[in-house]
Design a protein around this motif. Structure first.
Motif, PDB file in Angstrom:
ATOM      1  N   PRO A  50     -79.321  28.028  96.247  1.00 33.59           N
ATOM      2  CA  PRO A  50     -78.249  28.247  97.381  1.00 33.59           C
ATOM      3  C   PRO A  50     -78.915  29.540  98.097  1.00 33.59           C
ATOM      4  O   PRO A  50     -78.858  29.613  99.215  1.00 33.59           O
ATOM      5  CB  PRO A  50     -77.130  28.819  96.420  1.00 33.59           C
ATOM      6  N   ARG A  51     -79.748  30.244  97.382  1.00 28.03           N
ATOM      7  CA  ARG A  51     -80.393  31.685  98.177  1.00 28.03           C
ATOM      8  C   ARG A  51     -81.153  31.117  99.302  1.00 28.03           C
ATOM      9  O   ARG A  51     -81.428  31.430 100.286  1.00 28.03           O
ATOM     10  CB  ARG A  51     -80.703  32.716  97.311  1.00 28.03           C
ATOM     11  N   SER A  54     -79.756  29.520 102.209  1.00 31.09           N
ATOM     12  CA  SER A  54     -79.113  30.497 102.952  1.00 31.09           C
ATOM     13  C   SER A  54     -80.095  31.176 103.973  1.00 31.09           C
ATOM     14  O   SER A  54     -80.143  31.387 105.001  1.00 31.09           O
ATOM     15  CB  SER A  54     -78.341  31.733 102.228  1.00 31.09           C
ATOM     16  N   TRP A  55     -81.382  31.295 103.260  1.00 28.86           N
ATOM     17  CA  TRP A  55     -82.534  32.078 103.716  1.00 28.86           C
ATOM     18  C   TRP A  55     -82.948  31.070 104.884  1.00 28.86           C
ATOM     19  O   TRP A  55     -83.596  31.445 105.983  1.00 28.86           O
ATOM     20  CB  TRP A  55     -83.519  32.312 102.829  1.00 28.86           C
ATOM     21  N   ARG A  57     -81.550  29.419 106.717  1.00 29.16           N
ATOM     22  CA  ARG A  57     -80.764  29.504 108.062  1.00 29.16           C
ATOM     23  C   ARG A  57     -80.737  30.868 108.770  1.00 29.16           C
ATOM     24  O   ARG A  57     -80.334  31.253 109.580  1.00 29.16           O
ATOM     25  CB  ARG A  57     -79.413  29.556 107.748  1.00 29.16           C
ATOM     26  N   THR A 106     -81.670  38.245 112.699  1.00 25.33           N
ATOM     27  CA  THR A 106     -80.729  38.098 111.622  1.00 25.33           C
ATOM     28  C   THR A 106     -80.782  39.116 110.453  1.00 25.33           C
ATOM     29  O   THR A 106     -79.890  39.107 109.491  1.00 25.33           O
ATOM     30  CB  THR A 106     -80.771  36.721 111.028  1.00 25.33           C
ATOM     31  N   LYS A 162     -78.723  41.235 107.916  1.00 27.79           N
ATOM     32  CA  LYS A 162     -79.139  41.497 106.518  1.00 27.79           C
ATOM     33  C   LYS A 162     -80.327  42.520 106.358  1.00 27.79           C
ATOM     34  O   LYS A 162     -80.938  42.788 107.377  1.00 27.79           O
ATOM     35  CB  LYS A 162     -79.913  40.019 105.887  1.00 27.79           C
ATOM     36  N   SER A 227     -81.645  41.122 100.837  1.00 29.30           N
ATOM     37  CA  SER A 227     -81.743  39.704 101.135  1.00 29.30           C
ATOM     38  C   SER A 227     -83.002  39.370 100.903  1.00 29.30           C
ATOM     39  O   SER A 227     -83.315  38.041 100.622  1.00 29.30           O
ATOM     40  CB  SER A 227     -81.276  39.464 102.247  1.00 29.30           C
ATOM     41  N   ASP A 258     -79.282  37.099  94.427  1.00 30.89           N
ATOM     42  CA  ASP A 258     -79.389  36.349  95.772  1.00 30.89           C
ATOM     43  C   ASP A 258     -80.570  36.594  96.645  1.00 30.89           C
ATOM     44  O   ASP A 258     -80.655  36.145  97.460  1.00 30.89           O
ATOM     45  CB  ASP A 258     -78.227  36.676  96.390  1.00 30.89           C
ATOM     46  N   THR A 418     -72.692  22.330 108.412  1.00 34.23           N
ATOM     47  CA  THR A 418     -74.020  21.977 107.694  1.00 34.23           C
ATOM     48  C   THR A 418     -73.857  21.191 106.641  1.00 34.23           C
ATOM     49  O   THR A 418     -74.842  20.735 105.934  1.00 34.23           O
ATOM     50  CB  THR A 418     -74.598  23.404 107.563  1.00 34.23           C
TER      51      THR A 418
END
Length: 523
Positions: A50-51, A54-55, A57, A106, A162, A227, A258, A418
């Motif tokens: 999951p991390r 997200s990264w 993106r 970002t 982030k 992050s 995360d 997504t």
């Protein structure tokens, strides 16, 4: 007379009961079919955590090289000046974060400690920190903050981006092979514990620094949110130091689960193999070595390993100027140059980490901020030409289980979601989707994404346009992955466009397909 066998009374069932039994069996079969149809495709080999998902993106974000080198006009900080050298005249971390957010970035990753070893936060591990310099002492005396890491983290939070940390494992200040004549006999003449043959335990010091940063509290008492951790393995010394990567990873996972760990080849993200912000045309999100194993070459890291043992996507680091730290004689890259860099990184499924160094005032210089804004304007103008939208007629070679709602090709036109995608029938590794544009359009670029949450599958694809009654191939590509941006050398006109998956190692899952250009009315 023939012999007959009577059915025992205990086994006889009324007709009505048999009908109910058949209905229940039928309902169970129907339910099993529905459940099978609704189950998503099986993941293919390695998939992102999951991390990591997200990264992916994040796509494009800032590197911030700032420290004593900014003031000594160096890159690797061999001069070993005292902390008094750190003297920004108008430090404004809000200006950094605002500039990055305005530029469409970002996140930002700050050099909390570069190779020179001087800490930008209020650490208990060393006297070699900006907190012992005149600038910091003056600010504290006037009731102002002087912990640059804390300040930058708060600014990132304030402007909605982030925050990441670069903490150099190599530490010149603690390395006995690196001369430090100016510091002899001063408060900063500390034990030389860097190196396997040196007294003391440098791994313990580094672990303490990691822990301090990852457990930092912001001025309002809230915990820092990190992050990404940049664990640079670079060194310009002959000193051999075996790093306790396992212990470092455990500290990061404990305090910032995360956070992405960046290293030469992992754990979570890898180097792209150069410092130019670009990669080759074929790039796989997987490799087959860990940070603890022999290093891949730069060329190997660019390509990655198809169906590798670990999901370790690449990050392309690059500089807005020639150097990583600010040097007054350098100029920023132009928006055109940055656009080309972006197309060869983000456009090839690789995140772009662009270094934007503050100057000796402690701010991003105007010409750098303007270059970033011009670059953003070019990106916005490029992407703000979407032709496709939900509602266009789209067909496909097949749809998984015939379930158009969940797996139909129309899902690929909905770029806002997504979690949806077009999936071909199970077992099929080639296929196509075709879009009827409804009228002739002029276009010059395409954006296509795999649903990488379930793995990277596609090894070759093509994009065709219907021209003069026949399909003509405009684009051929290899690896697809998180995102591919293909630009045409010259615009094309067509009313139908087809995306073909010509090779995949598992059933292709296409998350989105975009056509960029301008509408032209049909004749």
């Amino acid at each position: 007379m023939p012999t007959t066998t009577a059915t025992p009374a205990t086994t006889a069932r009324p007709a009505s009961r048999r009908r109910w039994g058949l209905r229940l069996i039928g309902a169970a079969c129907w339910l099993a079919t529905v459940v099978r149809a609704q189950a998503p495709p099986a993941p293919y080999l390695r998939t992102p955590s999951p991390r990591q998902l997200s990264w992916h993106r994040f796509e494009y974000y800032a590197f911030v090289h700032f420290g004593p080198n900014t003031f000594t006009d160096e890159e690797w900080g061999r001069s070993q000046s005292t902390p008094d050298v750190f003297n920004p005249t108008a430090l404004d971390t809000d200006q950094w974060a605002r500039s990055f957010a305005d530029a469409g970035m970002t996140a930002m990753i700050l050099t909390a400690k570069h190779h020179d070893g001087m800490a930008l936060w209020d650490t208990n591990t060393t006297t070699y920190k900006i907190g012992n310099g005149k600038w910091a002492r003056s600010r504290v005396a006037n009731g102002l903050a002087a912990d640059v890491v804390q300040m930058a983290a708060e600014s990132a939070k304030k402007f909605g981006i982030k925050f990441g940390i670069y903490l150099s494992p190599w530490d010149i200040h603690r390395d006995p092979a690196m001369p430090k004549g100016e510091l002899a006999g001063t408060l900063y003449d500390e034990p030389q514990i860097f190196g396997d043959d040196s007294p003391g335990d440098y791994n313990e010091l580094y672990s303490q620094q990691l822990t301090e940063l990852l457990t930092m509290r912001l001025s309002d008492g809230s915990p820092i949110d990190v992050s990404e951790l940049w664990l640079d393995g670079n060194s310009g010394s002959s000193t051999v130091q075996t790093f306790n990567w396992t212990g470092f990873r455990d500290i990061i996972r404990q305090h910032q689960p995360d956070a992405i760990m960046w290293g030469h080849q992992g754990v979570d993200a890898r180097w792209v193999g150069n410092e130019d912000g670009v990669t080759v045309a074929t790039n796989w999100h997987t490799i087959s070595r860990t940070q603890d194993q022999a290093r891949y070459s730069g060329e190997e890291l660019q390509t990655g390993v198809r169906d590798g043992a670990y999901w370790t996507p690449a990050e392309a680091d690059a500089r807005l100027r020639d150097g990583w730290f600010y040097h007054a004689n350098e100029k920023p890259k132009t928006a055109d140059e940055l656009t080309e860099m972006y197309m060869q990184s983000v456009g090839r499924s690789v995140n772009l980490l662009l270094d934007v160094p503050p100057d000796t005032t402690g701010q991003i210089v105007r010409e750098d901020a303007e270059a970033l804004l011009q670059f953003k304007a070019q990106r916005d103008a490029f992407f703000d030409r979407e032709i496709l939208a939900p509602g266009h007629t789209v067909n496909a070679s097949s749809v998984r289980s015939g379930d158009a709602a969940r797996y139909g090709p129309a899902n690929a036109l909905d770029t806002s979601n997504t979690d949806t995608y077009w999936a071909a029938e199970d077992g099929e590794t080639t296929g196509w989707l075709e879009v009827d544009l409804g009228a002739v359009h002029t276009f010059d670029a395409f954006v296509v994404q795999e649903h990488v949450a379930l793995g990277q599958r596609v090894g070759a694809y093509a994009i065709d346009a219907l021209v003069d009654g026949a399909y003509r191939t405009l684009v051929t590509g290899t690896s697809m992955g998180y995102k591919r941006i293909d630009r045409l050398r010259a615009p094309a006109d067509a009313s139908r466009v087809r995306l073909r998956i010509t090779q995949a190692n598992a059933t292709p899952l296409i998350q989105s397909f975009q056509i960029l250009g301008a509408r032209r009315d049909a004749a």
